[in-house]
Design a protein around this motif. Structure first.
Motif, PDB file in Angstrom:
ATOM      1  N   VAL A 189       0.846  -1.211   0.000  1.00 47.67           N
ATOM      2  CA  VAL A 189       0.000   0.000   0.000  1.00 47.67           C
ATOM      3  C   VAL A 189       0.877   1.255   0.000  1.00 47.67           C
ATOM      4  O   VAL A 189       0.600   2.216  -0.717  1.00 47.67           O
ATOM      5  CB  VAL A 189      -0.992  -0.003   1.191  1.00 47.67           C
ATOM      6  N   GLU A 190       1.962   1.221   0.772  1.00 49.14           N
ATOM      7  CA  GLU A 190       2.847   2.399   0.741  1.00 49.14           C
ATOM      8  C   GLU A 190       3.541   2.511  -0.623  1.00 49.14           C
ATOM      9  O   GLU A 190       3.630   3.605  -1.196  1.00 49.14           O
ATOM     10  CB  GLU A 190       3.902   2.376   1.855  1.00 49.14           C
ATOM     11  N   GLY A 191       4.002   1.376  -1.149  1.00 50.55           N
ATOM     12  CA  GLY A 191       4.676   1.405  -2.460  1.00 50.55           C
ATOM     13  C   GLY A 191       3.756   1.961  -3.539  1.00 50.55           C
ATOM     14  O   GLY A 191       4.152   2.808  -4.353  1.00 50.55           O
ATOM     15  N   LEU A 192       2.510   1.496  -3.520  1.00 53.27           N
ATOM     16  CA  LEU A 192       1.539   1.963  -4.513  1.00 53.27           C
ATOM     17  C   LEU A 192       1.257   3.451  -4.348  1.00 53.27           C
ATOM     18  O   LEU A 192       1.113   4.180  -5.332  1.00 53.27           O
ATOM     19  CB  LEU A 192       0.215   1.211  -4.325  1.00 53.27           C
ATOM     20  N   SER A 193       1.178   3.891  -3.088  1.00 57.31           N
ATOM     21  CA  SER A 193       0.890   5.307  -2.838  1.00 57.31           C
ATOM     22  C   SER A 193       2.005   6.172  -3.428  1.00 57.31           C
ATOM     23  O   SER A 193       1.747   7.205  -4.064  1.00 57.31           O
ATOM     24  CB  SER A 193       0.779   5.584  -1.333  1.00 57.31           C
ATOM     25  N   ARG A 194       3.238   5.724  -3.241  1.00 53.91           N
ATOM     26  CA  ARG A 194       4.368   6.497  -3.763  1.00 53.91           C
ATOM     27  C   ARG A 194       4.376   6.493  -5.290  1.00 53.91           C
ATOM     28  O   ARG A 194       4.654   7.516  -5.926  1.00 53.91           O
ATOM     29  CB  ARG A 194       5.682   5.929  -3.207  1.00 53.91           C
ATOM     30  N   ALA A 195       4.040   5.325  -5.866  1.00 54.92           N
ATOM     31  CA  ALA A 195       4.022   5.227  -7.334  1.00 54.92           C
ATOM     32  C   ALA A 195       2.887   6.054  -7.927  1.00 54.92           C
ATOM     33  O   ALA A 195       3.067   6.769  -8.925  1.00 54.92           O
ATOM     34  CB  ALA A 195       3.883   3.759  -7.733  1.00 54.92           C
ATOM     35  N   ARG A 197       1.538   8.662  -6.679  1.00 54.11           N
ATOM     36  CA  ARG A 197       1.822  10.101  -6.516  1.00 54.11           C
ATOM     37  C   ARG A 197       2.639  10.619  -7.700  1.00 54.11           C
ATOM     38  O   ARG A 197       2.433  11.724  -8.178  1.00 54.11           O
ATOM     39  CB  ARG A 197       2.549  10.327  -5.189  1.00 54.11           C
ATOM     40  N   ILE A 198       3.565   9.784  -8.179  1.00 52.35           N
ATOM     41  CA  ILE A 198       4.391  10.193  -9.326  1.00 52.35           C
ATOM     42  C   ILE A 198       3.532  10.280 -10.591  1.00 52.35           C
ATOM     43  O   ILE A 198       3.503  11.290 -11.280  1.00 52.35           O
ATOM     44  CB  ILE A 198       5.539   9.181  -9.545  1.00 52.35           C
ATOM     45  N   ASP A 199       2.795   9.195 -10.862  1.00 58.35           N
ATOM     46  CA  ASP A 199       2.064   9.131 -12.130  1.00 58.35           C
ATOM     47  C   ASP A 199       0.915  10.133 -12.191  1.00 58.35           C
ATOM     48  O   ASP A 199       0.483  10.519 -13.290  1.00 58.35           O
ATOM     49  CB  ASP A 199       1.517   7.710 -12.356  1.00 58.35           C
ATOM     50  N   LEU A 200       0.423  10.545 -11.037  1.00 57.32           N
ATOM     51  CA  LEU A 200      -0.741  11.442 -11.041  1.00 57.32           C
ATOM     52  C   LEU A 200      -0.359  12.916 -10.919  1.00 57.32           C
ATOM     53  O   LEU A 200      -1.230  13.784 -10.916  1.00 57.32           O
ATOM     54  CB  LEU A 200      -1.728  11.028  -9.934  1.00 57.32           C
ATOM     55  N   LEU A 201       0.956  13.187 -10.894  1.00 59.52           N
ATOM     56  CA  LEU A 201       1.404  14.587 -10.803  1.00 59.52           C
ATOM     57  C   LEU A 201       0.784  15.482 -11.889  1.00 59.52           C
ATOM     58  O   LEU A 201       0.327  16.585 -11.583  1.00 59.52           O
ATOM     59  CB  LEU A 201       2.938  14.676 -10.905  1.00 59.52           C
TER      60      LEU A 201
END
Ligand code: NDP
Ligand code: 8X3
Length: 260
Positions: A166-172, A174-178
């Motif tokens: 869940v943390e890994g996905l949140s970080r990923a 965040r990048i793609d949705l910038l």
């Protein structure tokens, strides 16, 4: 000239039939938001709907489905009427732990449930809701992880894996949705008294109660207030990652218990 009343903001909260999700639904309703609540227990969701609509005068829409089932997730989101579609905030909360056994003895079924619910369910719902946010270039996704996704602990294996994901996905995300100005907040709570341990220990109420003995755990309302707070910041400010524990808890394994 006829004035059209402004629509309330809309939040979709998964796993709102108990615990954090229910308290968070009540918090947003009390702040005047319209709420979409999901879970499998239709009776609980209906009761919550009646309660928040009569108490706060907002609209509440229950969606009953199992988040592990990909088609059910997309069908539920596609079923939203037009006036419910501009979802402003998505709270991916549905989840939990099943079992607490050493890796070599852990049940494969428990592992499947944990990864399907906490990880794949979160991905399906987010993918289904996202077009409502990307089209407007705004939105906020809040993923409920856990301190178990920060530090593994003994016999945590499958749950640790799910919450690290869940943390890994949140970080990923965040990048793609910038490019879409979408905020992604990951919240990692420590021990809070909900149905969590009852589910983990498969209905063993004594074992579940023992988890919260000897110290003051957090309540679902503590978490709901924090979740809500993250949505009150200006558009250019995002809380990315937030760890919150009871004062008696330092990390995944150090909880100061007084047995007097
Ligand atoms: P609860 O057991 O009280 O609530 C879990 C919620 O998830 C329920 O509403 C349940 O609804 C929903 N849910 C579970 N499985 C499914 C499914 N297959 N399909 C749809 N909904 C499902 O626990 P909490 O409130 O404590 O847990 C909420 C989140 O917080 C979880 O992600 C948990 O891992 C996390 N967490 C909890 C902590 C704690 O100490 N309590 C600490 C850190 C994180 P229904 O059964 O009706 O389907
Ligand atoms: C719930 C908290 O410490 O039981 O995510 O994993 S813990």
């Amino acid at each position: 000239m006829m004035q059209i009343a402004p629509m309330n903001k809309i939040v979709l909260i998964t796993g709102a039939s108990s615990g954090f999700g229910k308290a968070t639904a009540e918090k947003f309703a009390s702040e005047g938001w319209d709420i979409i609540i999901t879970g499998r227990r239709a009776d609980r969701l209906e009761e919550l709907k009646k309660d928040v609509e009569s108490t706060y005068g907002i609209r509440c829409l229950p969606l009953v489905f199992d988040i592990r089932h990909r088609h059910a997730c997309f069908a539920a989101i596609e079923s939203l009427p037009a006036d419910w579609r501009p979802v402003d905030v998505l709270i991916n909360n549905a989840g939990g732990a099943w079992g607490r056994d050493p890796f070599d003895q852990a049940s494969l079924d428990d592992w499947d449930i944990m990864l399907d619910t906490n990880v794949k369910g979160l991905m399906y719902i987010t993918k289904a809701v996202l077009p409502m946010m990307t089209a407007r270039k705004q939105g906020h996704i809040i993923n409920i992880g856990s301190i178990a996704g920060k530090e593994p602990y003994e016999n945590g294996n499958g749950y640790n894996a799910a919450k690290f994901a869940v943390e890994g996905l949140s970080r990923a995300m965040r990048i793609d949705l910038l490019p879409y100005h979408i905020k992604v907040t990951h919240i990692a709570p420590g021990a809070a008294e909900t149905e969590f341990s009852l589910v983990r220990f498969k209905g063993d109420a004594e074992k579940a109660a023992a988890v919260y003995k000897g110290y003051q755990p957090m309540t679902p309302h503590d978490i709901a207030d924090i979740v809500y707070f993250t949505t009150t910041l200006p558009p250019h400010v995002c809380i990315n990652d937030l760890v919150v524990t009871p004062t008696a808890q330092a990390n995944s394994y150090n909880i100061y218990k007084s047995m007097s």
